[in-house]
Design a protein around this motif. Structure first.
Motif, PDB file in Angstrom:
ATOM      1  N   LYS A 218      99.524   1.281  51.167  1.00  0.00           N
ATOM      2  CA  LYS A 218      98.954   1.978  50.007  1.00  0.00           C
ATOM      3  C   LYS A 218      99.610   1.499  48.712  1.00  0.00           C
ATOM      4  N   VAL A 219     100.921   1.264  48.754  1.00  0.00           N
ATOM      5  CA  VAL A 219     101.617   0.756  47.570  1.00  0.00           C
ATOM      6  C   VAL A 219     101.084  -0.631  47.211  1.00  0.00           C
ATOM      7  N   ARG A 220     100.884  -1.460  48.215  1.00  0.00           N
ATOM      8  CA  ARG A 220     100.355  -2.808  47.962  1.00  0.00           C
ATOM      9  C   ARG A 220      98.977  -2.717  47.298  1.00  0.00           C
ATOM     10  N   ALA A 221      98.136  -1.825  47.816  1.00  0.00           N
ATOM     11  CA  ALA A 221      96.794  -1.658  47.249  1.00  0.00           C
ATOM     12  C   ALA A 221      96.862  -1.101  45.827  1.00  0.00           C
ATOM     13  N   ALA A 222      97.777  -0.165  45.600  1.00  0.00           N
ATOM     14  CA  ALA A 222      97.912   0.429  44.270  1.00  0.00           C
ATOM     15  C   ALA A 222      98.388  -0.609  43.254  1.00  0.00           C
ATOM     16  N   LEU A 223      99.323  -1.473  43.658  1.00  0.00           N
ATOM     17  CA  LEU A 223      99.804  -2.527  42.760  1.00  0.00           C
ATOM     18  C   LEU A 223      98.695  -3.525  42.435  1.00  0.00           C
ATOM     19  N   HIS A 224      97.840  -3.787  43.417  1.00  0.00           N
ATOM     20  CA  HIS A 224      96.727  -4.693  43.164  1.00  0.00           C
ATOM     21  C   HIS A 224      95.750  -4.057  42.180  1.00  0.00           C
ATOM     22  N   ALA A 225      95.456  -2.766  42.374  1.00  0.00           N
ATOM     23  CA  ALA A 225      94.545  -2.063  41.474  1.00  0.00           C
ATOM     24  C   ALA A 225      95.118  -1.965  40.066  1.00  0.00           C
ATOM     25  N   GLN A 226      96.421  -1.744  39.958  1.00  0.00           N
ATOM     26  CA  GLN A 226      97.073  -1.630  38.650  1.00  0.00           C
ATOM     27  C   GLN A 226      97.115  -2.973  37.940  1.00  0.00           C
TER      28      GLN A 226
END
Length: 238
Positions: free
Chosen positions: A141-149
């Protein structure tokens, strides 16, 4: 008693979370006593840490918490700053909290060589069987959030370079001052200390921490602040 809910101390930091360290640093600068409670972000009003219980008030987000406590206790750490210094303080704080922060998250959560040092701390927050399942899910989830950010879309070297440039700017503003903007502390020092110490205290040397160490005055600033406000016997409540 004011209760600050946050993850526990680690690596000489008051908490693994830089925003939790920031809040504790501000409380110590302000001389407001507090105790530390279990993190459990799901019980907090924002679903994140830190969050506080202050009498019948539950409040999340370090910026909103500080504004609430400053008004309640009539604390103004920035009253001595002129308008230009106040503007500088805001820009430094927003840079570290809204930009540099994501480089720190990337360094801890995404880079495998650093994750091996961070994972045991995070696994220790859960029962053994639960942690082995939940923590990898959180990492995804952190990886996905960093990509979205946006940070997660950059090359590793570019992420490091962006963070390094942020710390170069902080070091330039600090110069030979005792605190960031002069001989007295202001609220921005809570942020500068928290984020710089969070980089330097990590148990593995990283490209960002190595770069920060090229600024001896900034490292000395962190050491000085830590020794005064976070002596070894007082890493948790005060």
């Amino acid at each position: 008693m004011l209760i600050v809910h946050q993850p526990p101390p680690v690596w000489g930091l008051a908490s693994a979370g830089p925003f939790c360290v920031k809040l504790q640093a501000w409380l110590r600068l302000a001389g407001i006593p507090y105790d530390v409670g279990a993190a459990d972000p799901h019980k907090g009003p924002k679903g994140k840490v830190p969050w506080i219980e202050d009498g019948g008030v539950r409040l999340g987000d370090s910026e909103l918490i500080i504004a609430h406590l400053a008004a309640k206790h009539r604390v103004d750490l920035d009253g001595w700053l002129d308008p230009r210094q106040q503007a500088t303080a805001r820009l430094v704080r927003r840079t570290l909290e809204e930009a540099t922060y994501f480089s720190l998250v990337y360094s801890r959560w995404i880079e495998d060589e650093n994750w091996t040092h961070y994972a045991p701390y995070f696994l220790g927050l859960f029962p053994p069987v639960v942690g082995s399942v939940v923590v990898p899910m959180i990492r995804r989830k952190v990886r996905a959030a960093l990509h979205a950010q946006g940070t997660g879309r950059h090359a590793r070297d570019d992420i490091h370079a962006m963070a390094n440039a942020d710390f170069d700017a902080v070091a330039t503003i600090l110069g030979d001052n005792v605190y960031l903007l002069g001989e007295r502390p202001s609220s921005v020092d809570a942020t500068v200390y928290a984020f710089t110490h969070s980089i330097l205290a990590f148990p593995r040397e990283t490209p960002i921490s190595s770069h920060v160490r090229t600024h001896p005055a900034l490292v000395a600033y962190v050491d000085r602040f830590h020794a005064r406000y976070f002596p070894p016997t007082e890493l948790a409540p005060r």
